[in-house]
Design an enzyme around this catalytic site. Sequence first.
Site, PDB file in Angstrom:
ATOM      1  N   GLY A  14       3.353  -8.916  11.307  1.00 51.53           N
ATOM      2  CA  GLY A  14       2.964  -8.309  10.025  1.00 51.53           C
ATOM      3  C   GLY A  14       3.007  -9.302   8.865  1.00 51.53           C
ATOM      4  O   GLY A  14       3.454 -10.442   9.027  1.00 51.53           O
ATOM      5  N   GLU A  37       7.501  -7.030  18.652  1.00 56.54           N
ATOM      6  CA  GLU A  37       6.276  -6.303  18.262  1.00 56.54           C
ATOM      7  C   GLU A  37       6.175  -5.052  19.128  1.00 56.54           C
ATOM      8  O   GLU A  37       6.919  -4.885  20.089  1.00 56.54           O
ATOM      9  CB  GLU A  37       5.027  -7.184  18.412  1.00 56.54           C
ATOM     10  CG  GLU A  37       4.464  -7.692  17.082  1.00 56.54           C
ATOM     11  CD  GLU A  37       4.136  -6.597  16.057  1.00 56.54           C
ATOM     12  OE1 GLU A  37       3.951  -5.431  16.452  1.00 56.54           O
ATOM     13  OE2 GLU A  37       4.092  -6.895  14.854  1.00 56.54           O
ATOM     14  N   ARG A  38       5.245  -4.184  18.779  1.00 58.26           N
ATOM     15  CA  ARG A  38       5.128  -2.939  19.540  1.00 58.26           C
ATOM     16  C   ARG A  38       4.491  -3.187  20.909  1.00 58.26           C
ATOM     17  O   ARG A  38       3.754  -4.180  21.083  1.00 58.26           O
ATOM     18  CB  ARG A  38       4.337  -1.904  18.752  1.00 58.26           C
ATOM     19  CG  ARG A  38       2.900  -2.254  18.578  1.00 58.26           C
ATOM     20  CD  ARG A  38       2.072  -1.058  18.194  1.00 58.26           C
ATOM     21  NE  ARG A  38       2.010  -0.812  16.765  1.00 58.26           N
ATOM     22  CZ  ARG A  38       2.467   0.291  16.189  1.00 58.26           C
ATOM     23  NH1 ARG A  38       3.047   1.221  16.896  1.00 58.26           N
ATOM     24  NH2 ARG A  38       2.319   0.465  14.892  1.00 58.26           N
ATOM     25  N   THR A 102      11.644  -1.665   5.129  1.00 60.12           N
ATOM     26  CA  THR A 102      10.590  -0.643   5.299  1.00 60.12           C
ATOM     27  C   THR A 102      10.688   0.423   4.211  1.00 60.12           C
ATOM     28  O   THR A 102      11.781   0.896   3.892  1.00 60.12           O
ATOM     29  CB  THR A 102      10.771   0.041   6.675  1.00 60.12           C
ATOM     30  OG1 THR A 102      10.846  -0.975   7.671  1.00 60.12           O
ATOM     31  CG2 THR A 102       9.641   1.007   6.968  1.00 60.12           C
ATOM     32  N   THR A 103       9.539   0.826   3.673  1.00 62.69           N
ATOM     33  CA  THR A 103       9.498   1.877   2.647  1.00 62.69           C
ATOM     34  C   THR A 103       8.743   3.096   3.194  1.00 62.69           C
ATOM     35  O   THR A 103       8.230   3.073   4.304  1.00 62.69           O
ATOM     36  CB  THR A 103       8.806   1.356   1.370  1.00 62.69           C
ATOM     37  OG1 THR A 103       7.476   0.943   1.716  1.00 62.69           O
ATOM     38  CG2 THR A 103       9.564   0.193   0.757  1.00 62.69           C
ATOM     39  N   ALA A 125      16.785  -1.739   1.113  1.00 65.24           N
ATOM     40  CA  ALA A 125      16.291  -1.703  -0.268  1.00 65.24           C
ATOM     41  C   ALA A 125      14.770  -1.694  -0.245  1.00 65.24           C
ATOM     42  O   ALA A 125      14.150  -2.373   0.580  1.00 65.24           O
ATOM     43  CB  ALA A 125      16.784  -2.919  -1.046  1.00 65.24           C
ATOM     44  N   HIS A 158      -0.353  -2.501  -5.867  1.00 65.06           N
ATOM     45  CA  HIS A 158      -0.210  -3.204  -4.584  1.00 65.06           C
ATOM     46  C   HIS A 158      -1.576  -3.424  -3.940  1.00 65.06           C
ATOM     47  O   HIS A 158      -2.560  -2.783  -4.312  1.00 65.06           O
ATOM     48  CB  HIS A 158       0.675  -2.405  -3.619  1.00 65.06           C
ATOM     49  CG  HIS A 158       2.140  -2.487  -3.943  1.00 65.06           C
ATOM     50  ND1 HIS A 158       2.752  -1.621  -4.802  1.00 65.06           N
ATOM     51  CD2 HIS A 158       3.109  -3.359  -3.517  1.00 65.06           C
ATOM     52  CE1 HIS A 158       4.039  -1.942  -4.907  1.00 65.06           C
ATOM     53  NE2 HIS A 158       4.274  -2.995  -4.142  1.00 65.06           N
ATOM     54  N   LYS A 162      -1.640  -1.232   1.713  1.00 69.92           N
ATOM     55  CA  LYS A 162      -0.359  -0.507   1.629  1.00 69.92           C
ATOM     56  C   LYS A 162      -0.570   0.964   1.964  1.00 69.92           C
ATOM     57  O   LYS A 162      -1.512   1.585   1.476  1.00 69.92           O
ATOM     58  CB  LYS A 162       0.268  -0.671   0.234  1.00 69.92           C
ATOM     59  CG  LYS A 162       1.647  -0.055   0.130  1.00 69.92           C
ATOM     60  CD  LYS A 162       2.442  -0.602  -1.046  1.00 69.92           C
ATOM     61  CE  LYS A 162       3.813   0.057  -1.179  1.00 69.92           C
ATOM     62  NZ  LYS A 162       4.692  -0.217  -0.037  1.00 69.92           N
ATOM     63  N   THR A 169       9.773   0.387  -4.431  1.00 70.99           N
ATOM     64  CA  THR A 169      10.307  -0.181  -5.675  1.00 70.99           C
ATOM     65  C   THR A 169      10.171   0.809  -6.821  1.00 70.99           C
ATOM     66  O   THR A 169      11.103   0.988  -7.623  1.00 70.99           O
ATOM     67  CB  THR A 169       9.529  -1.465  -6.042  1.00 70.99           C
ATOM     68  OG1 THR A 169       9.458  -2.290  -4.886  1.00 70.99           O
ATOM     69  CG2 THR A 169      10.179  -2.197  -7.185  1.00 70.99           C
TER      70      THR A 169
HETATM   71  N1  LIG Z   1      11.785  -4.073   0.715  1.00 75.58           N
HETATM   72  C1  LIG Z   1      10.948  -5.069   0.375  1.00 75.58           C
HETATM   73  O1  LIG Z   1      11.321  -6.027  -0.343  1.00 75.58           O
HETATM   74  C2  LIG Z   1       9.551  -5.027   0.875  1.00 75.58           C
HETATM   75  C3  LIG Z   1       9.166  -3.996   1.673  1.00 75.58           C
HETATM   76  N2  LIG Z   1       7.940  -4.002   2.268  1.00 75.58           N
HETATM   77  C4  LIG Z   1       7.695  -2.913   3.207  1.00 75.58           C
HETATM   78  O2  LIG Z   1       7.735  -3.454   4.526  1.00 75.58           O
HETATM   79  C5  LIG Z   1       6.892  -2.700   5.385  1.00 75.58           C
HETATM   80  C6  LIG Z   1       5.920  -3.632   6.108  1.00 75.58           C
HETATM   81  O3  LIG Z   1       5.059  -4.204   5.166  1.00 75.58           O
HETATM   82  P1  LIG Z   1       3.936  -5.265   5.625  1.00 75.58           P
HETATM   83  O4  LIG Z   1       4.572  -6.418   6.329  1.00 75.58           O
HETATM   84  O5  LIG Z   1       3.098  -5.501   4.439  1.00 75.58           O
HETATM   85  O6  LIG Z   1       3.122  -4.379   6.679  1.00 75.58           O
HETATM   86  P2  LIG Z   1       2.305  -4.852   7.972  1.00 75.58           P
HETATM   87  O7  LIG Z   1       1.500  -3.671   8.391  1.00 75.58           O
HETATM   88  O8  LIG Z   1       1.626  -6.147   7.703  1.00 75.58           O
HETATM   89  O9  LIG Z   1       3.446  -5.125   9.046  1.00 75.58           O
HETATM   90  C7  LIG Z   1       4.176  -4.137   9.719  1.00 75.58           C
HETATM   91  C8  LIG Z   1       4.377  -4.642  11.116  1.00 75.58           C
HETATM   92  O10 LIG Z   1       5.276  -3.768  11.819  1.00 75.58           O
HETATM   93  C9  LIG Z   1       4.718  -3.570  13.114  1.00 75.58           C
HETATM   94  N3  LIG Z   1       5.240  -2.370  13.764  1.00 75.58           N
HETATM   95  C10 LIG Z   1       4.978  -1.085  13.465  1.00 75.58           C
HETATM   96  N4  LIG Z   1       5.616  -0.282  14.343  1.00 75.58           N
HETATM   97  C11 LIG Z   1       6.278  -1.097  15.208  1.00 75.58           C
HETATM   98  C12 LIG Z   1       7.106  -0.875  16.349  1.00 75.58           C
HETATM   99  N5  LIG Z   1       7.365   0.349  16.775  1.00 75.58           N
HETATM  100  N6  LIG Z   1       7.627  -1.955  16.987  1.00 75.58           N
HETATM  101  C13 LIG Z   1       7.384  -3.185  16.558  1.00 75.58           C
HETATM  102  N7  LIG Z   1       6.583  -3.465  15.505  1.00 75.58           N
HETATM  103  C14 LIG Z   1       6.043  -2.428  14.832  1.00 75.58           C
HETATM  104  C15 LIG Z   1       3.220  -3.494  12.861  1.00 75.58           C
HETATM  105  O11 LIG Z   1       2.497  -3.631  14.053  1.00 75.58           O
HETATM  106  P3  LIG Z   1       1.012  -2.978  14.158  1.00 75.58           P
HETATM  107  O12 LIG Z   1       0.165  -3.828  13.267  1.00 75.58           O
HETATM  108  O13 LIG Z   1       0.713  -3.083  15.607  1.00 75.58           O
HETATM  109  O14 LIG Z   1       1.144  -1.567  13.657  1.00 75.58           O
HETATM  110  C16 LIG Z   1       3.064  -4.678  11.918  1.00 75.58           C
HETATM  111  O15 LIG Z   1       2.993  -5.896  12.617  1.00 75.58           O
HETATM  112  C17 LIG Z   1       6.222  -1.657   4.489  1.00 75.58           C
HETATM  113  O16 LIG Z   1       6.956  -0.448   4.571  1.00 75.58           O
HETATM  114  C18 LIG Z   1       6.352  -2.258   3.099  1.00 75.58           C
HETATM  115  O17 LIG Z   1       6.311  -1.315   2.067  1.00 75.58           O
HETATM  116  C19 LIG Z   1       7.048  -4.997   2.073  1.00 75.58           C
HETATM  117  C20 LIG Z   1       7.356  -6.045   1.262  1.00 75.58           C
HETATM  118  C21 LIG Z   1       8.637  -6.134   0.578  1.00 75.58           C
HETATM  119  O1  LIG Z   2       4.069  -2.900   0.840  1.00 72.12           O
HETATM  120  C1  LIG Z   2       4.294  -3.903   0.121  1.00 72.12           C
HETATM  121  O2  LIG Z   2       3.554  -4.893   0.127  1.00 72.12           O
HETATM  122  C2  LIG Z   2       5.495  -3.877  -0.726  1.00 72.12           C
HETATM  123  N1  LIG Z   2       6.313  -2.897  -0.575  1.00 72.12           N
HETATM  124  C3  LIG Z   2       7.540  -2.695  -1.255  1.00 72.12           C
HETATM  125  C4  LIG Z   2       7.494  -1.393  -2.033  1.00 72.12           C
HETATM  126  O3  LIG Z   2       7.021  -0.372  -1.480  1.00 72.12           O
HETATM  127  O4  LIG Z   2       7.936  -1.371  -3.175  1.00 72.12           O
HETATM  128  C5  LIG Z   2       7.983  -3.893  -2.043  1.00 72.12           C
HETATM  129  C6  LIG Z   2       6.905  -4.750  -2.607  1.00 72.12           C
HETATM  130  O5  LIG Z   2       6.484  -4.234  -3.821  1.00 72.12           O
HETATM  131  C7  LIG Z   2       5.759  -5.001  -1.651  1.00 72.12           C
END
Ligand SMILES: NC(=O)C1=CN([C@@H]2O[C@H](COP(=O)(O)OP(=O)(O)OC[C@H]3O[C@@H](n4cnc5c(N)ncnc54)[C@H](OP(=O)(O)O)[C@@H]3O)[C@@H](O)[C@H]2O)C=CC1
Ligand SMILES: O=C(O)C1=N[C@H](C(=O)O)C[C@H](O)C1
Length: 270
Positions: A14, A37-38, A102-103, A125, A158, A162, A169
């Site tokens: 991801g 990964e899944r 994760t959010t 967070a 965003h 998303k 946040t």
């Molecule tokens: N707290 C923070 O600071 C931040 C939080 N986030 C949050 O993080 C999360 C991910 O964001 P982002 O990276 O942009 O999203 P992406 O969709 O790019 O990445 C998520 C990844 O998780 C994988 N995944 C989903 N289900 C499973 C599973 N059961 N087993 C293994 N892997 C799995 C997905 O695979 P597949 O593509 O096959 O579904 C994908 O590769 C979101 O909820 C986002 O809001 C993001 C940035 C900052």
């Molecule tokens: O999905 C994102 O990209 C992000 N998710 C987080 C959120 O839901 O606040 C943190 C950041 O803003 C990026």
Amino acid sequence: MTDSPGIVVTGASGRMGQMLIRTIQDSSKARLVGAVEREGHAWIGQDIGAAMGGPETGVTVTDDPLEAFASAQAVIDFTSPAATVAFAGLAAQARAVHVIGTTGMTDEDLARIHVAARHATIIRAGNMSLGVNLLVQLTKQVAAALDEDYDIEIIEAHHNQKVDAPSGTALMLGEAAADGRGVDLGAVSDRGRDGITGKRERGHIGFTAIRGGDIVGEHDVLFAAAGERITLRHVASDRAVFARGALKAALWGLGRKPGEYDMLDVLGLK
Ligand SMILES: NC(=O)C1=CN([C@@H]2O[C@H](COP(=O)(O)OP(=O)(O)OC[C@H]3O[C@@H](n4cnc5c(N)ncnc54)[C@H](OP(=O)(O)O)[C@@H]3O)[C@@H](O)[C@H]2O)C=CC1
Ligand SMILES: O=C(O)C1=N[C@H](C(=O)O)C[C@H](O)C1
């Protein structure tokens, strides 16, 4: 280097997964020991470095989280709510620190994470950056200082991939504003205004979500009164800020007693 704590990254392909892998590899304080990964994902069985288009790392992408977690001190997890709830149980079984970015989680998801935290150290967070966590504290202070003549609106923007809104946040900022005012966010939250909504209710906290292009993450907290406005703003221009915060959280969590923690604990901002 082999003595540094071993970390597994879930959702390795991801946007955040890849950023986390690069951040851990660049760090002298931790080492990457697993990439999950899944089931059925094209990267399963490949070296994570090669799959990302770089040099080999010696870490093969797996679809067996429990096996990966068993060899790690910490798991960093930015995936989806369903996956995170499942990983929380497995990380607890493996006695690994679980850092959750994760959010979009429901109250039911959070209740299940709460159960896992009886046996595991969980740090969760909606935003792991230092800047946003400072903004959370500032929002609480400003909301406490101003009365309901100041309408509070939270505006977030965003990228177009998303899947959840309002952002994690935005919800953290809303909670901080409600906390500062001494009210329950659930009772005063205005989400998804559309049509003939009626006038704005005094004391409510509004949320607006913008989605477009490749915006990494932008958050404004607006305090609007008759004759003046204050805006507190955070702009993330690089996902590295989240990954650095998550790695810091994982290292902070080592040896902590089981329970739920957040980035304010990690950063000493409480
Ligand atoms: N707290 C923070 O600071 C931040 C939080 N986030 C949050 O993080 C999360 C991910 O964001 P982002 O990276 O942009 O999203 P992406 O969709 O790019 O990445 C998520 C990844 O998780 C994988 N995944 C989903 N289900 C499973 C599973 N059961 N087993 C293994 N892997 C799995 C997905 O695979 P597949 O593509 O096959 O579904 C994908 O590769 C979101 O909820 C986002 O809001 C993001 C940035 C900052
Ligand atoms: O999905 C994102 O990209 C992000 N998710 C987080 C959120 O839901 O606040 C943190 C950041 O803003 C990026």
